[in-house]
Scaffold this active site. Sequence first.
Site, PDB file in Angstrom:
ATOM      1  CG  HIS A 123     144.229 109.944 122.216  1.00 23.30           C
ATOM      2  ND1 HIS A 123     145.017 110.294 121.113  1.00 23.30           N
ATOM      3  CD2 HIS A 123     144.984 110.524 123.384  1.00 23.30           C
ATOM      4  CE1 HIS A 123     146.122 110.710 121.531  1.00 23.30           C
ATOM      5  NE2 HIS A 123     146.057 110.737 122.924  1.00 23.30           N
ATOM      6  CE1 TYR A 164     126.630 105.013 142.051  1.00 23.11           C
ATOM      7  CE2 TYR A 164     124.470 105.783 141.257  1.00 23.11           C
ATOM      8  CZ  TYR A 164     125.269 104.607 141.339  1.00 23.11           C
ATOM      9  OH  TYR A 164     124.935 103.374 141.117  1.00 23.11           O
ATOM     10  CG  HIS A 220     145.942 114.973 125.225  1.00 21.11           C
ATOM     11  ND1 HIS A 220     147.374 115.470 125.326  1.00 21.11           N
ATOM     12  CD2 HIS A 220     146.199 113.832 124.577  1.00 21.11           C
ATOM     13  CE1 HIS A 220     148.175 114.391 125.294  1.00 21.11           C
ATOM     14  NE2 HIS A 220     147.354 113.337 124.728  1.00 21.11           N
ATOM     15  CD  GLU A 261     151.497 112.317 126.134  1.00 21.25           C
ATOM     16  OE1 GLU A 261     152.145 113.005 126.727  1.00 21.25           O
ATOM     17  OE2 GLU A 261     150.632 112.758 125.232  1.00 21.25           O
ATOM     18  CE1 TYR A 312     128.926  97.943 144.600  1.00 19.35           C
ATOM     19  CE2 TYR A 312     131.354  97.910 143.720  1.00 19.35           C
ATOM     20  CZ  TYR A 312     129.860  97.778 143.630  1.00 19.35           C
ATOM     21  OH  TYR A 312     129.301  97.249 142.566  1.00 19.35           O
ATOM     22  CG  HIS A 342     147.048 109.289 127.685  1.00 16.14           C
ATOM     23  ND1 HIS A 342     146.086 110.172 127.697  1.00 16.14           N
ATOM     24  CD2 HIS A 342     147.923 109.436 126.735  1.00 16.14           C
ATOM     25  CE1 HIS A 342     146.419 111.171 126.899  1.00 16.14           C
ATOM     26  NE2 HIS A 342     147.409 110.479 126.071  1.00 16.14           N
TER      27      HIS A 342
END
Length: 215
Positions: free
Chosen positions: A96, A115, A156, A76, A211, A94
């Site tokens: 799955h 939110y 994916h 990837e 925040y 990334h």
Amino acid sequence: MRPQEARAWEELVATARRTVSDGLVVGTSGNVSVRVGDTVLVTPSGVPYDRLKPDDVTGVDLDGRQVLGTLVPTSELPMHLAVYRTTGARAVVHTHAVHATAVSTLVSELPLIHYMAAALGGPVRVAPYATYGTDELAENMLRALADRSGCLLQNHGTVTHGTTLDQAYDRTAQLEWMCRLWLTAASVPGLSPSLLSGEQLAEVQEQLRGYGQRR
């Protein structure tokens, strides 16, 4: 390998192992990267994360040419490099993840169930399906990531990025949690979950600017 790269590789391996222990990936699915200068350290293809050692460092330049290590980089890689070329990201995760992947098969955008979507830049889009490891998938992902720090990949998984590995990982975990929340609420027979409006989300985005701890 420079000391900075050695530290980054150690953090990358720890993050990759965390994706497994937290149930966001199975086996060698998913991948992690971190940018150090113009070098991108990435998890190698097909190697279980618990077997990765300091000598297994795998790095490429922004054009994808291998500059560190001998192991083949993740398949990837086009996705990771696309993020670094077009954003100020310093880390990409990334996965799955089960609930997020399930949602990616049902909708073109995660409904505004919570939110915390504001922490990813707004409503989370789903990138249209394309074969893994292809430039087409990377291009679809970039469109879904426009003005966002996370998206879903249809059938994916997930992609998130941040200024640090911890931030990128936390965004992945939040995205999976929101997907699980929506699937849970939407599964109650005869009822539909209430959703936030764009105005309500914008208010949260403004509030999030202040925040956390000030340094």
